[in-house]
Design a protein around this motif. Sequence first.
Motif, PDB file in Angstrom:
ATOM      1  N   GLU A  19       0.853  -1.194   0.000  1.00 28.13           N
ATOM      2  CA  GLU A  19       0.000   0.000   0.000  1.00 28.13           C
ATOM      3  C   GLU A  19       0.884   1.238   0.000  1.00 28.13           C
ATOM      4  N   LEU A  57      -2.425   5.061   5.614  1.00 29.19           N
ATOM      5  CA  LEU A  57      -3.249   3.857   5.537  1.00 29.19           C
ATOM      6  C   LEU A  57      -2.400   2.607   5.775  1.00 29.19           C
ATOM      7  N   ASP A 117      -2.941  -3.213  -2.773  1.00 33.47           N
ATOM      8  CA  ASP A 117      -3.626  -2.056  -3.340  1.00 33.47           C
ATOM      9  C   ASP A 117      -3.539  -2.123  -4.868  1.00 33.47           C
ATOM     10  N   LEU A 121      -7.259  -4.211  -2.415  1.00 34.19           N
ATOM     11  CA  LEU A 121      -7.832  -2.984  -1.861  1.00 34.19           C
ATOM     12  C   LEU A 121      -7.816  -1.911  -2.943  1.00 34.19           C
ATOM     13  N   THR A 122      -8.911  -1.173  -3.083  1.00 33.89           N
ATOM     14  CA  THR A 122      -8.947  -0.132  -4.099  1.00 33.89           C
ATOM     15  C   THR A 122      -9.941   0.957  -3.731  1.00 33.89           C
ATOM     16  N   ALA A 123      -9.674   2.159  -4.221  1.00 29.77           N
ATOM     17  CA  ALA A 123     -10.619   3.265  -4.047  1.00 29.77           C
ATOM     18  C   ALA A 123     -11.637   3.261  -5.167  1.00 29.77           C
ATOM     19  N   THR A 129     -13.412  -2.357  -1.193  1.00 29.59           N
ATOM     20  CA  THR A 129     -13.349  -0.989  -1.701  1.00 29.59           C
ATOM     21  C   THR A 129     -13.152  -0.020  -0.536  1.00 29.59           C
ATOM     22  N   LYS A 130     -12.202   0.900  -0.674  1.00 26.99           N
ATOM     23  CA  LYS A 130     -11.967   1.917   0.360  1.00 26.99           C
ATOM     24  C   LYS A 130     -13.092   2.949   0.316  1.00 26.99           C
ATOM     25  N   PRO A 131     -13.500   3.488   1.468  1.00 27.01           N
ATOM     26  CA  PRO A 131     -13.071   3.098   2.821  1.00 27.01           C
ATOM     27  C   PRO A 131     -13.795   1.825   3.257  1.00 27.01           C
ATOM     28  N   PHE A 132     -13.152   1.036   4.073  1.00 29.73           N
ATOM     29  CA  PHE A 132     -13.749  -0.211   4.524  1.00 29.73           C
ATOM     30  C   PHE A 132     -13.761  -0.246   6.049  1.00 29.73           C
ATOM     31  N   LEU A 179     -12.335  -6.030   7.318  1.00 28.85           N
ATOM     32  CA  LEU A 179     -11.025  -6.400   6.788  1.00 28.85           C
ATOM     33  C   LEU A 179     -10.434  -7.572   7.571  1.00 28.85           C
TER      34      LEU A 179
END
Length: 225
Positions: free
Chosen positions: A7, A12, A51, A78-80, A100-103, A108
């Motif tokens: 990441e 984060l 990420d 993980l991704t926005a 998907t962020k935010p989580f 998690l």
Amino acid sequence: MRVLVIEDEARLAATLQDLLELGGYTADVRRDGESGLDEALTGIYDVILLDVMLPKMDGFTVLRRLRESGSAVPVLMLTARSETADKVEGLDRGADYYLTKPFDPKELLACVRALARRQPELRNPDLLEFCGVRLDKSSFTLSCGERSVRLSRKEFDMMELLMLNRNLVLAKESLLVKIWGYESEAEDNNVEVYISFLRKKLAHIHAGVRIRTIRMAGYCLEEDR
């Protein structure tokens, strides 16, 4: 268990590392795709958090190269970005799950636990058993029959690795990296000391297993016949 976090966002990445360590995992962080892939290819990780948007090499490429190498380590992407096409691409390239962020931190950790359980040896991550010897994560105890002994964190981590890889030879270097990490100043002697500690504790509980030294190769947990 050891988790790799790839990441690039510093805050984060640090948050994920703290969250995982509070959850009882050992977590390492890499901030770009190239170094993340190099680390992932060492084979010392049980789960990888990856990420999508990374410098030097994007997460999709990291994942593709990891799978091409033959690695089956569970990967949580993980991704926005929430587009279905991105999720499909990640899953098609070999991701095991997608957040998907935010989580939610609880979600998690639940995902990490679920991915770990996909490995047969980790279906009950709180209790491992081999030839009557039980290793309990909830209490950090090693027991056999009515006898039990409490382990330190390093002793527990080493015993866990030996039990998960029972009857297989674990190289001293592998134990050193998995338990102390790449950046530690620990040396081979540290492994030898903790192996000695564990042997004494196995003898104390009258365990039916032993840690055998394989000369020039490493250590193996096996039934004591």
